[in-house]
Scaffold this active site. Structure first.
Site, PDB file in Angstrom:
ATOM      1  N   LYS A 265       0.844  -1.204   0.000  1.00 28.70           N
ATOM      2  CA  LYS A 265       0.000   0.000   0.000  1.00 28.70           C
ATOM      3  C   LYS A 265       0.877   1.251   0.000  1.00 28.70           C
ATOM      4  O   LYS A 265       1.735   1.422   0.862  1.00 28.70           O
ATOM      5  CB  LYS A 265      -0.904  -0.002   1.229  1.00 28.70           C
ATOM      6  N   ASP A 270      -2.204  10.583   3.820  1.00 28.51           N
ATOM      7  CA  ASP A 270      -3.612  10.236   3.983  1.00 28.51           C
ATOM      8  C   ASP A 270      -4.318  11.237   4.887  1.00 28.51           C
ATOM      9  O   ASP A 270      -4.188  11.200   6.105  1.00 28.51           O
ATOM     10  CB  ASP A 270      -3.732   8.826   4.575  1.00 28.51           C
ATOM     11  N   LYS A 277      -9.638  13.181   8.594  1.00 23.11           N
ATOM     12  CA  LYS A 277      -9.111  12.731   9.868  1.00 23.11           C
ATOM     13  C   LYS A 277      -9.013  13.908  10.842  1.00 23.11           C
ATOM     14  O   LYS A 277      -8.942  15.067  10.433  1.00 23.11           O
ATOM     15  CB  LYS A 277      -7.696  12.152   9.680  1.00 23.11           C
ATOM     16  N   ASP A 288       1.678   6.302   5.824  1.00 27.57           N
ATOM     17  CA  ASP A 288       0.673   5.408   5.245  1.00 27.57           C
ATOM     18  C   ASP A 288       1.164   4.721   3.971  1.00 27.57           C
ATOM     19  O   ASP A 288       0.427   3.972   3.346  1.00 27.57           O
ATOM     20  CB  ASP A 288      -0.620   6.180   4.959  1.00 27.57           C
ATOM     21  N   ASP A 347     -11.958   7.416   4.190  1.00 26.35           N
ATOM     22  CA  ASP A 347     -10.731   7.137   4.930  1.00 26.35           C
ATOM     23  C   ASP A 347     -10.394   5.646   4.934  1.00 26.35           C
ATOM     24  O   ASP A 347      -9.346   5.251   5.440  1.00 26.35           O
ATOM     25  CB  ASP A 347     -10.845   7.652   6.377  1.00 26.35           C
ATOM     26  N   GLU A 349      -9.408   3.990   2.398  1.00 21.60           N
ATOM     27  CA  GLU A 349      -8.945   4.080   1.006  1.00 21.60           C
ATOM     28  C   GLU A 349      -7.887   3.047   0.653  1.00 21.60           C
ATOM     29  O   GLU A 349      -7.703   2.714  -0.515  1.00 21.60           O
ATOM     30  CB  GLU A 349      -8.409   5.492   0.729  1.00 21.60           C
ATOM     31  N   ARG A 351      -7.705  -0.141   1.118  1.00 18.99           N
ATOM     32  CA  ARG A 351      -8.272  -1.341   0.484  1.00 18.99           C
ATOM     33  C   ARG A 351      -8.739  -1.051  -0.941  1.00 18.99           C
ATOM     34  O   ARG A 351      -8.798  -1.946  -1.774  1.00 18.99           O
ATOM     35  CB  ARG A 351      -9.409  -1.881   1.351  1.00 18.99           C
TER      36      ARG A 351
END
Length: 495
Positions: A265, A270, A277, A288, A347, A349, A351
């Site tokens: 990933k 993020d 967030k 991230d 959030d 995201e 996946r």
């Protein structure tokens, strides 16, 4: 730090510092006994005062002992001899690394690896080399003044009994290679989001390929559109930074050998998107992309080792930003697999970019696929910061990864991926929502990914709790490069 392996007698060593182990209760290791005898009982006399704690990792630096050629002896506690374990050995090596970094000696001799347990000498050498080299890592790339010290050991000799053959040299190389892979993963993780963009990751991959026997291809937005990667591209819509899909190909095995595919990933920052967030701690969302960083770090390590195995790395990478074009809660997107996804939380995201990469992985007819992602805060709640979460659609693959984590000191813990949890992923408007109903967040995230992995054996590593540290020691850890490398060493038949 430069490493060598030598055979030698402890009492005759002339290095600036000699490192030996002591067990709880003042029991001397074989190397310490040799020094004690040569110094007419000086070590035993010092230990009798109780200045060295019995806990593994305690240290005591002694100077100018009579009868010895070395000016310094570093005593390192190994704990109780009957309880010597992987962890106590690593603790002792880590404590040694800390002490050697602060003494005014150019070189040192290390005799902790030449003990009876745990595991074999090759493992102990490899672990020591990795820990000692990793201890020299500094995150000062963007500082105007670099962290320089005139103190600290620059050269270290591993002293062993008997022959210093090819097996031990290979073990030493592996330890160094893993440390180099960890360093690359740390560097990428620690860089800020305005530097480490998707384009920067692509440039890093190209440089890695140039320096080693790795092929690289970088897909641009138009390429992803042709492939139908609607899920990945939906995350990229809010950012001005162009998304990238990085493909690494290491061919160290036979031409017909099926590859292991690693998927990392790569969300380089993020914000949470429209599902923004909280501001506190958001700076840490530069981490991230640590899944992507671990894939690149692992490729550096296996290429350095020249492992006889075929490995493919897939890195979907983008920012997740709010903006006029950003996806919104309630939007429905179509993945590369053709499955439609209802976006209930922007959030969630990670996946969304991973699922298209997992579909892309099918074309390699892989022996196994492992994805690595800082995916869920729920994993931190479940397992804390010591252990990565592991879920898999194949128990044998899961067992391999768990054993590799144990051997590498980079542990994972398996969570269930039962069909009952799939019932928590239902949408009235699409094939699947991007979040499940309340509870078991780490498991439902893996359940989502499993919908795209039916064509092969697959495992998922959730590294949300292990990829970086917060607080005073803030920084990327480089995990799970050690686990992944150990797994690939086993797959290559070289363990």
């Amino acid at each position: 730090m430069e490493f060598t392996i030598k055979a030698g007698s402890p009492e005759k060593l002339k290095n600036g510092c000699v490192v030996v182990g002591v067990y709880a209760g003042g029991e001397l290791s074989a190397a310490a006994q040799a020094l004690d005898k040569a110094s007419d009982g000086a070590l035993a006399a010092v230990l009798a005062h109780g200045d060295l704690d019995d806990k593994a990792g305690a240290t005591l630096l002694l100077h100018s002992l009579p009868g010895l050629a070395t000016p310094r002896v570093l005593l390192v506690s190994l704990g109780k001899a009957s309880e010597l374990s992987d962890k106590t050995y690593r603790d002792a090596v880590a404590a040694t690394a800390k002490q050697l970094g602060g003494i005014a000696a150019e070189d040192a001799a290390f005799l902790l690896a030449d003990i009876d347990a745990p595991r074999d000498l090759a493992w102990r050498l490899s672990q020591a080399a990795q820990i000692l080299k990793d201890s020299t890592y500094r995150s000062d790339t963007l500082k105007s003044k670099k962290e320089e010290s005139k103190k600290g050991v620059r050269k270290l000799a591993f002293i062993v009994h008997g022959k210093t053959g090819e097996e031990l040299q290979t073990a030493l190389l592996r330890g160094e290679a893993v440390a180099e892979g960890i360093a690359l993963a740390k560097n990428l993780g620690n860089l800020p989001g305005n530097v480490c963009t998707p384009g920067y990751l692509a440039t890093t991959a190209r440089k890695l390929a140039k320096d080693h026997k790795i092929k690289v291809e970088v897909l641009e937005r138009a390429d992803m559109e042709k492939l139908g990667m609607g899920s990945l591209l939906s995350v990229a819509r809010g950012s001005h930074e162009p998304p990238k899909f990085i493909i690494l190909n290491y061919k160290g095995g036979k031409a017909k050998d099926k590859p292991v595919v690693l998927v990392g990933k790569g969300i380089t920052f993020d914000t949470g998107g429209i599902s923004l967030k909280p501001g506190e701690g958001m700076d840490e969302m530069k981490y991230d992309m640590c899944g992507a960083a671990s894939v690149l770090g692992t490729f550096k390590a296996i290429a350095r080792m020249e492992l006889p195995i075929n490995v493919v790395g897939l890195v979907p990478t983008t920012e997740n930003m709010p903006g006029g074009s950003a996806i919104k809660p309630g939007d429905i997107v179509t993945s590369m697999s053709g499955q439609t996804i209802e976006i209930l939380n922007t959030d969630a995201e990670g996946r969304l970019i991973l699922c298209d990469a997992l579909t892309y992985a099918e074309r390699y007819e892989p022996a196994a696929v492992v994805d690595i992602a800082t995916l869920t805060g729920a994993c931190i709640i479940a397992l804390g910061n010591a252990t990565s979460g592991l879920l898999a659609n194949d128990d044998e693959l899961a067992a391999e990864l768990l054993a590799s984590g144990q051997a590498a000191g980079d542990k994972a813990w398996q969570l269930p991926l039962w069909d009952e949890y799939q019932d928590m992923l239902k949408s009235n408007f699409a094939d699947i929502p991007n979040i499940g109903s309340k509870g078991a967040g780490t498991i439902t995230a893996a359940c989502f990914l499993s919908r795209f992995t039916k064509a092969y054996k697959w495992a998922h590593l959730d590294i949300a709790g292990t990829a970086w540290k917060s607080g005073a020691d803030k920084g990327a850890t480089g995990r799970p490069v050690p686990l992944l490398t150990e797994f690939l060493i086993g797959r290559a038949g070289n363990r």
